[in-house]
Scaffold this motif. Sequence first.
Motif, PDB file in Angstrom:
ATOM      1  N   PHE A 138      -0.535  -8.477   8.745  1.00 53.65           N
ATOM      2  CA  PHE A 138      -1.422  -9.034   7.729  1.00 53.65           C
ATOM      3  C   PHE A 138      -2.367 -10.043   8.372  1.00 53.65           C
ATOM      4  O   PHE A 138      -2.011 -10.703   9.358  1.00 53.65           O
ATOM      5  CB  PHE A 138      -0.618  -9.760   6.644  1.00 53.65           C
ATOM      6  CG  PHE A 138       0.095  -8.843   5.691  1.00 53.65           C
ATOM      7  CD1 PHE A 138      -0.603  -8.170   4.705  1.00 53.65           C
ATOM      8  CD2 PHE A 138       1.474  -8.666   5.781  1.00 53.65           C
ATOM      9  CE1 PHE A 138       0.054  -7.328   3.821  1.00 53.65           C
ATOM     10  CE2 PHE A 138       2.140  -7.834   4.900  1.00 53.65           C
ATOM     11  CZ  PHE A 138       1.432  -7.153   3.916  1.00 53.65           C
ATOM     12  N   TYR A 140      -3.640 -13.428   7.659  1.00 55.53           N
ATOM     13  CA  TYR A 140      -3.371 -14.536   6.759  1.00 55.53           C
ATOM     14  C   TYR A 140      -4.462 -15.612   6.797  1.00 55.53           C
ATOM     15  O   TYR A 140      -4.282 -16.689   6.229  1.00 55.53           O
ATOM     16  CB  TYR A 140      -2.017 -15.185   7.101  1.00 55.53           C
ATOM     17  CG  TYR A 140      -0.834 -14.294   6.836  1.00 55.53           C
ATOM     18  CD1 TYR A 140      -0.464 -13.959   5.537  1.00 55.53           C
ATOM     19  CD2 TYR A 140      -0.075 -13.775   7.889  1.00 55.53           C
ATOM     20  CE1 TYR A 140       0.632 -13.142   5.293  1.00 55.53           C
ATOM     21  CE2 TYR A 140       1.025 -12.960   7.651  1.00 55.53           C
ATOM     22  CZ  TYR A 140       1.363 -12.652   6.353  1.00 55.53           C
ATOM     23  OH  TYR A 140       2.455 -11.845   6.111  1.00 55.53           O
ATOM     24  N   ARG A 167      -0.924  -4.494  -1.536  1.00 52.54           N
ATOM     25  CA  ARG A 167      -1.192  -5.296  -0.333  1.00 52.54           C
ATOM     26  C   ARG A 167      -1.096  -6.786  -0.649  1.00 52.54           C
ATOM     27  O   ARG A 167      -0.443  -7.544   0.078  1.00 52.54           O
ATOM     28  CB  ARG A 167      -2.586  -4.964   0.213  1.00 52.54           C
ATOM     29  CG  ARG A 167      -2.952  -5.736   1.492  1.00 52.54           C
ATOM     30  CD  ARG A 167      -4.387  -5.482   1.906  1.00 52.54           C
ATOM     31  NE  ARG A 167      -5.334  -5.996   0.928  1.00 52.54           N
ATOM     32  CZ  ARG A 167      -5.697  -7.286   0.853  1.00 52.54           C
ATOM     33  NH1 ARG A 167      -5.198  -8.163   1.692  1.00 52.54           N
ATOM     34  NH2 ARG A 167      -6.564  -7.667  -0.063  1.00 52.54           N
ATOM     35  N   LYS A 168      -1.726  -7.210  -1.711  1.00 50.99           N
ATOM     36  CA  LYS A 168      -1.705  -8.632  -2.068  1.00 50.99           C
ATOM     37  C   LYS A 168      -0.304  -9.085  -2.485  1.00 50.99           C
ATOM     38  O   LYS A 168       0.131 -10.187  -2.145  1.00 50.99           O
ATOM     39  CB  LYS A 168      -2.704  -8.908  -3.189  1.00 50.99           C
ATOM     40  CG  LYS A 168      -4.156  -8.855  -2.737  1.00 50.99           C
ATOM     41  CD  LYS A 168      -5.104  -9.192  -3.877  1.00 50.99           C
ATOM     42  CE  LYS A 168      -6.553  -9.200  -3.393  1.00 50.99           C
ATOM     43  NZ  LYS A 168      -7.504  -9.502  -4.487  1.00 50.99           N
ATOM     44  N   LYS A 171       1.655  -9.274   0.648  1.00 50.62           N
ATOM     45  CA  LYS A 171       1.144 -10.363   1.473  1.00 50.62           C
ATOM     46  C   LYS A 171       1.685 -11.704   0.983  1.00 50.62           C
ATOM     47  O   LYS A 171       2.074 -12.560   1.783  1.00 50.62           O
ATOM     48  CB  LYS A 171      -0.392 -10.368   1.455  1.00 50.62           C
ATOM     49  CG  LYS A 171      -1.022 -11.340   2.460  1.00 50.62           C
ATOM     50  CD  LYS A 171      -2.536 -11.193   2.469  1.00 50.62           C
ATOM     51  CE  LYS A 171      -3.172 -12.145   3.475  1.00 50.62           C
ATOM     52  NZ  LYS A 171      -4.651 -12.021   3.484  1.00 50.62           N
TER      53      LYS A 171
END
Length: 748
Positions: A138, A140, A167-168, A171
Amino acid sequence: MNTIINYMKRNYKILLALVLLSVTLFAFKMKSSNEGDPDKDKLLLELLTFVIEKGHYSPTTIDDNFSKGVYKDYIKALDPSKRFFLQSDIDEFSKYELELDDQIKNKDLTFFNLTFERLMKRMEQSKLIYQNILSTPFNYNTNEFYNTDSEKAPYVKSVNELKDRWRKQLKLSTLSSLTDRIKVQEERENVATIDTISVTSQAEGKALGRKNDVTSNDKVKTFAQLEKENRESAKKALDEYFGFMHDLNRNDWFSVFINSITAGFDPHTNYFAPEEKERFDVSISGKLEGIGARLQKKNDFTEISELISGGPAWRGKELEAGDVVIKVAQGNAQAVDVVGMRLDDVVKKIKGPKGSEVRLTVKKVDGTIKIVSIIRDIVEIEETYAKTSIVTRNGLKYGVIYLPKFYIDFENKDGRDAGKDIALEVERLKQAQVDGIVLDVRDDGGGSLSTVVDIAGLFIEQGPIVQIKSAGRKKEVLYDRDKKIEYDGPLVIMVNSFSASASEILAAAIQDYKRGIIIGSKQTYGKGTVQNVIDLNQFVRNSEVGDLGALKTTTQKFYRINGGSTQLEGVSSDVVMPDRYAYLKMGERDVENAMPWDKIDAADYTIWDKTANFNKAIVNSKNRIQNNAQFKLIEENAKWIDNRSKESNYSLNINTFKKEQMAIEETAKLFKPIMQYQNSLQFTSLPYELEQMAKDNVLKEKRDRWHEGLAKDIYVEEALNVLDDLQAKPVVKKTMTTTIKKDKLAKS
């Protein structure tokens, strides 16, 4: 919440007669299938709706409005986080929003089949999505946000949007655990630095070049290494979750659909599939027949998570937590490989009647393979039952009884039940010459109605305990008819917002009689309805459909002896103690389709007037709480938790996220004294249990843990303070103070 179960034969016979009128509808044969049988589903649908409509206390009309409720509840149950379905799916489903009432009446499975098949497709799609996302690192450092409030989030319009939501979501979850990993490593590095400086100073540099134990065993990892490990952990967790979801078959999902229908009548009308019915029976009785081990699924393997104290597996001393079950054999029969098998199916093979043999092939914690033979027996789940502790202070002795649920064994009149057990514990406390009793029903979700009457009757001479009303019939009053008072001394009942159903009847009766003082949360849960559990199999003749399970349906409402219902309003405590979760919505009043509050005529009862200092004790307790720094801190914490629960937008930038988490942690530190509190009281078991603990290390460990918890419990301490105030003679108290820095409290 557990439920009041009322097995009144008269009401049951009326319901039975109504159902038998149409029993010929179900008198035919069909084949059964583990993968689901449409004919069986149609039969179940017809049988359930018929029984509910004829037997429910206040049946809802199955119309378009009902259809909308079922649709909303079911779609939410299938995809609560909105990470499976697309908006196009919802658009397709919504065509049936006002048609489900007709489909239910016509036994039409079109909607269920459509949603089930689409869910299976979307879940497989989502599995590929998360695996792909977690295969690469990811970033970040980007400035983006994710809102965790799925209620307000729209469904995504495309697969690409679905991927972005996953994904979010991933994450955020990995960002949280990654920052924890980084923090742990930094703390280890700091410890290593301090230790190295200390060693260097003491040995005048001779230790230079020698690595600290922490760094030698836990090498400092790069950000990339930590990030990769973090993703791998996240993937493993999701693999396990999807493995569990894969184990669910069509029957399981049909149960979800059925329960969306039953919930339309009220929150406590539920369908129990055969396995769920069995678990419910175990829960309410507190015992089962088997080997006495708790199992959990780990990927394709079934692992033993705990041995139940006193059970056959525990007595045999050959199994231990962490062992993995590979094969199961019934006595001398051929062993069956259970790797990859559903957990419920493994449990079925291991459980069995008392006296029968089961042979488990297990992979031990040390890696060795062993065959363990166990003779099944009745296993009592000790945590289900009442337990008692003694505490001495200010020259007085008090008893604390904790009742986790109002259990009963319907199949065996001589079996254990809460009424008999509490009577025995009270008798033991009398023999110990206690000066007061605290009965703790915090977090007690209910159980058997008859045991409530028995328990309340221990503390009054005789009289009504609870009033019950069935649809279209006169009220019925349940009495304690035994003139004997088992205990007439000072009494305190402890409740909280999770005390429900039977707990509320008990608290209400004690409060209405003014027999004891109710202390705890502002109000209890607010469940004032009675359910019957009805075996559906009895209504089908000449059928080969297999086990149809059971229906738990609301057949009655109960009322306090003062006439008011506990429904929605619960029981208000005489003394309200600050509660960390006081502002969160968790009661019956916060549940959809909850039945309304109402009132009937009061029963004829005489208020207890033999308790000294009753009103004064309440006033004293309120004053103590108002001026107690620890309770003030708990109240501040409750407000903070309420505010935190409303926050749902999180930054996915690691630096911003760290700052936000640090601010939260700094505030949380102000409330650490809540968990660190000690009341300096010494709790011990009764003599009979001390003898058992000397022979049973597991029981000793459990009781020691409970006593340690009581010694940290300010609520129990205040309950004992109230018992002090209820004494006929003044109690000479040793002063105890709680110190909290005022500047810290002000900042909170």
